[in-house]
Scaffold this motif. Structure first.
Motif, PDB file in Angstrom:
ATOM      1  N   SER A 164      19.173   9.866  66.490  1.00 53.03           N
ATOM      2  CA  SER A 164      17.832   9.729  67.065  1.00 53.03           C
ATOM      3  C   SER A 164      16.954   8.890  66.158  1.00 53.03           C
ATOM      4  CB  SER A 164      17.222  11.125  67.260  1.00 53.03           C
ATOM      5  OG  SER A 164      16.007  11.009  67.966  1.00 53.03           O
ATOM      6  N   GLU A 165      15.791   8.530  66.684  1.00 53.47           N
ATOM      7  CA  GLU A 165      14.809   7.752  65.908  1.00 53.47           C
ATOM      8  C   GLU A 165      13.796   8.712  65.296  1.00 53.47           C
ATOM      9  OE1 GLU A 165      14.489   4.557  65.254  1.00 53.47           O
ATOM     10  OE2 GLU A 165      16.137   3.805  66.490  1.00 53.47           O
ATOM     11  N   SER A 166      13.465   8.481  64.018  1.00 56.89           N
ATOM     12  CA  SER A 166      12.348   9.236  63.450  1.00 56.89           C
ATOM     13  C   SER A 166      11.437   8.217  62.769  1.00 56.89           C
ATOM     14  CB  SER A 166      12.857  10.303  62.485  1.00 56.89           C
ATOM     15  OG  SER A 166      12.654   9.923  61.159  1.00 56.89           O
ATOM     16  N   GLU A 167      10.381   8.697  62.126  1.00 55.07           N
ATOM     17  CA  GLU A 167       9.413   7.743  61.548  1.00 55.07           C
ATOM     18  C   GLU A 167      10.063   6.788  60.551  1.00 55.07           C
ATOM     19  OE1 GLU A 167       6.820  10.661  59.948  1.00 55.07           O
ATOM     20  OE2 GLU A 167       6.377  11.421  61.950  1.00 55.07           O
ATOM     21  N   GLY A 168      11.054   7.316  59.805  1.00 53.81           N
ATOM     22  CA  GLY A 168      11.664   6.480  58.771  1.00 53.81           C
ATOM     23  C   GLY A 168      12.868   5.691  59.247  1.00 53.81           C
ATOM     24  N   GLY A 169      13.181   5.717  60.542  1.00 57.64           N
ATOM     25  CA  GLY A 169      14.351   5.011  61.054  1.00 57.64           C
ATOM     26  C   GLY A 169      15.298   5.972  61.747  1.00 57.64           C
ATOM     27  N   LYS A 170      16.570   5.571  61.839  1.00 60.07           N
ATOM     28  CA  LYS A 170      17.533   6.406  62.565  1.00 60.07           C
ATOM     29  C   LYS A 170      17.976   7.600  61.727  1.00 60.07           C
ATOM     30  CE  LYS A 170      19.562   3.408  66.017  1.00 60.07           C
ATOM     31  NZ  LYS A 170      20.808   2.855  66.541  1.00 60.07           N
ATOM     32  N   VAL A 171      18.203   8.736  62.405  1.00 60.75           N
ATOM     33  CA  VAL A 171      18.636   9.958  61.714  1.00 60.75           C
ATOM     34  C   VAL A 171      19.773  10.621  62.497  1.00 60.75           C
ATOM     35  CG1 VAL A 171      16.434  10.507  60.594  1.00 60.75           C
ATOM     36  CG2 VAL A 171      16.850  11.305  62.933  1.00 60.75           C
TER      37      VAL A 171
END
Length: 372
Positions: A164-171
């Motif tokens: 998934s996408e989070s604030e810092g990039g993909k996780v």
């Protein structure tokens, strides 16, 4: 087949196998563990047709061969043998019996033909990556409490592992929910994992996987396809079918506009909830939170059994709020917090509440309120 193996090594392998085996079986061979000896190693394989575990151990193999025997009975025998015993397993292939010898103890168990043992078909995995055991343990341990036990909504009976996408990039993200509470845990995306299809890992698999994740520095090889997921260490391979269903869009449930912020010592909060919940009626277990400036009052009012109240010092600077929760859900969420402080974000008494650990947004929990 004839092998000699140290008791502790054998017990570890057999206990893994017997925990996968289902207690009640219509197919007798599914109660058995397949023992395959060759070279200097022995493989113990068990399956319930949805999960398969293969444990490889070193042993003295005098005569190569294979047989199947009751996993539960073998586990019980080995468990009761003295520590440090050298165990010899012998199967002559004609008598339909497996002999187990250790010191002065001698057992003979009925076997079933190895040809009848079902081996899980290998599938083409579309993504292969490796992750540290400690990372996977955090992802699954912190999310599994929210897995639903309702069989009708079978697609919620597991942990949804996906990219998934989070604030810092993909996780790499694990999500579980039962409609009353939700856990969303993120970890840095491992190399080569970006093409991984999202899969729902069943509850039983999550429980079995936990046994592979005790050594923090161990690298776990993870393989994922649309229908299966595999976790492997050099000794143990756990393969499982994934739940065939679509996980709901959980992002809609996670509140974005909750501004009323309460910060509290997580351990103190959990203990206080536990204490006041003692008097609540078992069915509802509702706890009321009354918030005022830097002060939280937890209360339970159960007309048939009594009432309880406890005050806690918290950091809270917004307007007064009264909101109720199921005590069990609050306790489970509070017990996930590794840091000192838990941060609760409220909107109103009827809206879902968000909880996280301090300023860390990699673990987010949502809990639905109750009327009190």
């Amino acid at each position: 087949m004839k092998i000699s193996i140290e008791r502790a090594t054998l017990l570890k392998a057999v206990s893994h196998a017997q925990s996968v085996v289902e207690r009640r079986n219509t197919i007798p061979i599914l109660a058995n563990v397949l023992i395959e000896a060759e070279g200097a190693e022995v493989r113990f394989r068990a399956t319930d047709l949805d999960i398969e575990v293969v444990d490889k151990v070193e042993a003295m193999v005098e005569r190569a061969g294979a047989t199947t025997v009751s996993a539960t009975t073998l586990n019980e025998i080995v468990r009761k043998l003295p520590d440090g015993a050298q165990v010899t397993l012998t199967d002559d292939g004609t008598s339909g019996r497996l002999t187990i010898e250790a010191g002065r103890s001698n057992f003979s168990l009925a076997t079933l033909p190895k040809e009848d043992f079902p081996v899980m078909a290998t599938s083409e995995y579309s993504a292969n990556f490796s992750a540290k055991a400690s990372v996977l343990r955090r992802l699954f341990d912190k999310s599994k409490f929210a897995i639903s036990t309702e069989e009708t909504r079978y697609y919620l009976n597991g942990v949804y592992m996906h990219v998934s996408e989070s604030e810092g990039g993909k996780v790499l993200r694990c999500v579980a929910t039962d409609g009353h509470r939700l856990a969303r845990i993120d970890a840095d995306l491992p190399e080569n994992a970006s093409d991984m299809p999202g899969v729902i890992v069943p509850r039983k698999t999550v429980g079995e996987l936990r046994k592979l994740l005790d050594d923090d520095d161990m690298q776990i090889a993870v393989s994922v396809s649309e229908t299966k997921v595999r976790f492997a260490t050099p000794e143990i391979t756990l393969t499982s079918k994934v739940i065939d269903g679509t996980f709901p869009d959980y992002t809609r449930v996670i509140p974005q506009g909750n501004t009323r912020k309460m910060e509290v010592d997580a351990a103190d909060f959990a203990k206080a909830v536990d204490r006041v919940a003692t008097v609540s009626s078992e069915r509802s277990r509702a706890v009321k939170l009354s918030l005022d400036e830097d002060r939280l009052v937890l209360s339970v009012n159960a007309p048939d059994s009594g009432a309880a109240e406890e005050e806690l010092a918290v950091a809270y600077g917004d307007e007064r709020l009264e909101i109720g929760f199921n005590a069990k859900y609050l306790l489970e969420i509070a017990s996930q917090v590794d840091r000192e402080n838990a941060v609760f974000l409220f909107n109103s008494s009827g809206d879902p509440t968000l909880m996280r650990e301090g300023n860390d947004t990699s673990a987010v929990y949502v809990v639905m309120p109750m009327r009190v």
